[in-house]
Design a protein around this motif. Structure first.
Motif, PDB file in Angstrom:
ATOM      1  N   ALA A 183      84.036  72.116  63.218  1.00 45.84           N
ATOM      2  CA  ALA A 183      83.103  71.342  64.041  1.00 45.84           C
ATOM      3  C   ALA A 183      81.686  71.393  63.462  1.00 45.84           C
ATOM      4  N   THR A 184      81.049  70.239  63.378  1.00 45.87           N
ATOM      5  CA  THR A 184      79.648  70.219  62.944  1.00 45.87           C
ATOM      6  C   THR A 184      78.837  69.492  64.006  1.00 45.87           C
ATOM      7  N   THR A 185      77.630  69.974  64.238  1.00 45.94           N
ATOM      8  CA  THR A 185      76.722  69.303  65.160  1.00 45.94           C
ATOM      9  C   THR A 185      75.412  69.070  64.449  1.00 45.94           C
ATOM     10  N   GLN A 186      74.995  67.825  64.420  1.00 49.57           N
ATOM     11  CA  GLN A 186      73.668  67.569  63.871  1.00 49.57           C
ATOM     12  C   GLN A 186      72.672  67.688  65.016  1.00 49.57           C
ATOM     13  N   VAL A 187      71.788  68.653  64.884  1.00 47.01           N
ATOM     14  CA  VAL A 187      70.821  68.908  65.953  1.00 47.01           C
ATOM     15  C   VAL A 187      69.536  68.113  65.700  1.00 47.01           C
ATOM     16  N   LEU A 188      69.023  68.177  64.487  1.00 41.80           N
ATOM     17  CA  LEU A 188      67.777  67.467  64.160  1.00 41.80           C
ATOM     18  C   LEU A 188      68.052  66.468  63.038  1.00 41.80           C
ATOM     19  N   LYS A 189      67.373  65.337  63.125  1.00 41.81           N
ATOM     20  CA  LYS A 189      67.587  64.336  62.072  1.00 41.81           C
ATOM     21  C   LYS A 189      66.265  63.675  61.699  1.00 41.81           C
ATOM     22  N   GLY A 190      65.901  63.852  60.458  1.00 43.53           N
ATOM     23  CA  GLY A 190      64.746  63.131  59.927  1.00 43.53           C
ATOM     24  C   GLY A 190      63.426  63.473  60.597  1.00 43.53           C
ATOM     25  N   ILE A 191      63.121  64.759  60.702  1.00 42.70           N
ATOM     26  CA  ILE A 191      61.850  65.169  61.322  1.00 42.70           C
ATOM     27  C   ILE A 191      60.744  65.173  60.255  1.00 42.70           C
ATOM     28  N   ASP A 192      59.740  64.344  60.478  1.00 41.04           N
ATOM     29  CA  ASP A 192      58.558  64.303  59.614  1.00 41.04           C
ATOM     30  C   ASP A 192      57.343  64.549  60.486  1.00 41.04           C
ATOM     31  N   LEU A 193      56.540  65.553  60.124  1.00 40.67           N
ATOM     32  CA  LEU A 193      55.359  65.847  60.934  1.00 40.67           C
ATOM     33  C   LEU A 193      54.339  66.577  60.082  1.00 40.67           C
ATOM     34  N   THR A 194      53.081  66.204  60.218  1.00 36.14           N
ATOM     35  CA  THR A 194      52.041  66.992  59.563  1.00 36.14           C
ATOM     36  C   THR A 194      51.080  67.510  60.634  1.00 36.14           C
ATOM     37  N   VAL A 195      50.571  68.695  60.380  1.00 34.12           N
ATOM     38  CA  VAL A 195      49.657  69.335  61.331  1.00 34.12           C
ATOM     39  C   VAL A 195      48.395  69.722  60.569  1.00 34.12           C
ATOM     40  N   ASP A 196      47.242  69.426  61.168  1.00 31.65           N
ATOM     41  CA  ASP A 196      45.967  69.783  60.528  1.00 31.65           C
ATOM     42  C   ASP A 196      45.593  71.216  60.848  1.00 31.65           C
ATOM     43  N   LYS A 197      44.733  71.749  60.000  1.00 36.19           N
ATOM     44  CA  LYS A 197      44.211  73.097  60.247  1.00 36.19           C
ATOM     45  C   LYS A 197      43.423  73.103  61.558  1.00 36.19           C
ATOM     46  N   GLY A 198      43.687  74.096  62.376  1.00 36.94           N
ATOM     47  CA  GLY A 198      42.946  74.217  63.641  1.00 36.94           C
ATOM     48  C   GLY A 198      43.495  73.380  64.777  1.00 36.94           C
ATOM     49  N   GLU A 199      44.541  72.617  64.491  1.00 38.10           N
ATOM     50  CA  GLU A 199      45.087  71.748  65.519  1.00 38.10           C
ATOM     51  C   GLU A 199      46.005  72.523  66.468  1.00 38.10           C
ATOM     52  N   TYR A 200      46.088  72.068  67.707  1.00 37.96           N
ATOM     53  CA  TYR A 200      47.013  72.635  68.684  1.00 37.96           C
ATOM     54  C   TYR A 200      48.057  71.563  68.969  1.00 37.96           C
ATOM     55  N   ILE A 201      49.283  71.840  68.504  1.00 35.86           N
ATOM     56  CA  ILE A 201      50.366  70.864  68.639  1.00 35.86           C
ATOM     57  C   ILE A 201      51.404  71.405  69.600  1.00 35.86           C
ATOM     58  N   SER A 202      51.872  70.568  70.523  1.00 40.38           N
ATOM     59  CA  SER A 202      52.997  70.992  71.361  1.00 40.38           C
ATOM     60  C   SER A 202      54.213  70.157  71.020  1.00 40.38           C
ATOM     61  N   ILE A 203      55.364  70.798  71.114  1.00 36.98           N
ATOM     62  CA  ILE A 203      56.632  70.093  70.946  1.00 36.98           C
ATOM     63  C   ILE A 203      57.315  70.126  72.306  1.00 36.98           C
ATOM     64  N   ILE A 204      57.616  68.955  72.838  1.00 33.05           N
ATOM     65  CA  ILE A 204      58.244  68.914  74.159  1.00 33.05           C
ATOM     66  C   ILE A 204      59.528  68.100  74.059  1.00 33.05           C
ATOM     67  N   GLY A 205      60.495  68.448  74.881  1.00 32.01           N
ATOM     68  CA  GLY A 205      61.767  67.733  74.874  1.00 32.01           C
ATOM     69  C   GLY A 205      62.717  68.446  75.806  1.00 32.01           C
ATOM     70  N   HIS A 206      63.808  67.784  76.158  1.00 28.44           N
ATOM     71  CA  HIS A 206      64.742  68.375  77.109  1.00 28.44           C
ATOM     72  C   HIS A 206      65.454  69.586  76.522  1.00 28.44           C
ATOM     73  N   SER A 207      66.005  70.383  77.414  1.00 27.21           N
ATOM     74  CA  SER A 207      66.707  71.593  77.003  1.00 27.21           C
ATOM     75  C   SER A 207      67.833  71.257  76.024  1.00 27.21           C
ATOM     76  N   GLY A 208      67.904  72.033  74.965  1.00 26.26           N
ATOM     77  CA  GLY A 208      68.995  71.880  74.002  1.00 26.26           C
ATOM     78  C   GLY A 208      68.768  70.803  72.950  1.00 26.26           C
ATOM     79  N   CYS A 209      67.585  70.156  72.960  1.00 25.80           N
ATOM     80  CA  CYS A 209      67.403  69.054  72.006  1.00 25.80           C
ATOM     81  C   CYS A 209      67.085  69.565  70.600  1.00 25.80           C
ATOM     82  N   GLY A 210      66.670  70.812  70.469  1.00 25.70           N
ATOM     83  CA  GLY A 210      66.447  71.337  69.121  1.00 25.70           C
ATOM     84  C   GLY A 210      65.041  71.850  68.868  1.00 25.70           C
TER      85      GLY A 210
END
Ligand SMILES: Nc1ncnc2c1ncn2[C@@H]1O[C@H](COP(=O)(O)OP(=O)(O)OP(=O)(O)O)[C@@H](O)[C@H]1O
Ligand SMILES: [Mg+2]
Length: 266
Positions: free
Chosen positions: A21-48
């Motif tokens: 069994a294989t499960t793809q949890v994340l697909k094609g995540i592209d993100l850049t974060v600047d120095k000093g930035e405060y980033i939140s990641i939000i999403g439903h339970s179990g999304c990865g």
């Protein structure tokens, strides 16, 4: 030439395999974060969300794609990334002081003298107002206090980025609010770059410069990124009626509850 991003997540996919069994949890995540930035990641339970944070922490290896922190490939855990988990991960047999000292000795064993390291441990405990409990063991302090020690331990390593996985999730509302304010204060004072996972819409809006919203899994990706153009310092009471705050809050709620309704996995 464009300045290089501070943190760069490029084409990250994550597939877990268990037997056939294989499960793809994340697909094609592209993100850049600047120095000093405060980033939140939000999403439903179990999304990865935790999977993504663990990849940035170097605890999990992405199936494809790379993470670069100041141009260096992340392929293992390191003191340049201070991680705080939801469930306090202090060593129960060590005191508050010793829990932080363990990390400090590991990172600064050569660079700082013993008195300098002692002073540094105390300075970081004071930062989260836990200096008074230095000789207590984790079983003798509250959940909120344990989280504060966890944050002190992460900060004491002078990480380039602080990675917080639902750091306030297990706390009651009042303690949570208090600790959120402390983290905002610390971030303002130190200019720390933060990536925080949360379930909580108000927490995301209050703390973040940008909110990254993940779609439901499997194969979760970034559905939308919302900038939060609220001036700092931020005051939770004043913000409760601020039109920009309310608009951001509504945008996140709409994403989570209209466009990406939680579906319990079969
Ligand atoms: N080591 C693993 N092996 C197999 N599957 C895993 C592993 N770690 C996570 N998963 C699966 O990946 C998916 C995402 O898990 P993850 O912990 O990243 O979710 P999350 O968004 O952090 O959820 P929560 O909000 O409940 O903490 C889940 O379906 C989980 O079962
Ligand atoms: Mg999680």
């Amino acid at each position: 030439m464009q300045a290089k991003p501070f943190l760069s997540i490029e084409g990250v996919d994550m597939t877990f395999k268990r037997g056939a069994a294989t499960t793809q949890v994340l697909k094609g995540i592209d993100l850049t974060v600047d120095k000093g930035e405060y980033i939140s990641i939000i999403g439903h339970s179990g999304c990865g969300k935790s999977t993504l944070l663990n990849i940035v922490a170097g605890l999990t290896k992405a199936t494809t794609g790379v993470v670069l922190l100041e141009d260096k490939v992340v392929d293992q855990p390191g003191p340049d990334r201070g991680v705080v988990f939801q469930n306090h991960s202090l060593l129960p047999w060590l005191t508050v002081y010793e829990n932080v000292a363990l990390a400090v000795d590991k990172v600064f064993g050569k660079a700082k003298s013993a008195p300098e390291r002692r002073e540094w441990v105390m300075r970081n405990l004071e930062l989260v107002h836990m200096g008074h409990a230095r000789d207590k063991r984790p079983s003798e302090i509250s959940g909120g206090m344990k989280q504060r020690v966890g944050i002190a331990r992460a900060l004491a390593m002078e990480p380039k980025i602080l990675l917080l996985d639902e750091p306030f999730g297990a706390l009651d509302a009042l303690t949570r609010a208090h600790l959120q304010d402390q983290v905002m204060q610390i971030q303002a004072d130190l200019g720390t770059t933060v990536m925080m996972i949360t379930h909580d819409v108000d927490e995301a809006v209050l703390l973040s410069d940008r909110i990254v919203m993940l779609t439901n899994g499997p194969s979760a990706n970034i559905g939308e990124i919302l900038a939060v153009p609220l001036a700092r310092p931020r005051d939770r009471i004043k913000l409760a009626t601020d039109p920009i705050y309310l608009k951001c809050r509504q945008a996140v709620l709409r994403f989570l509850y209209e466009r990406n309704r939680f579906v319990e996995a079969a």
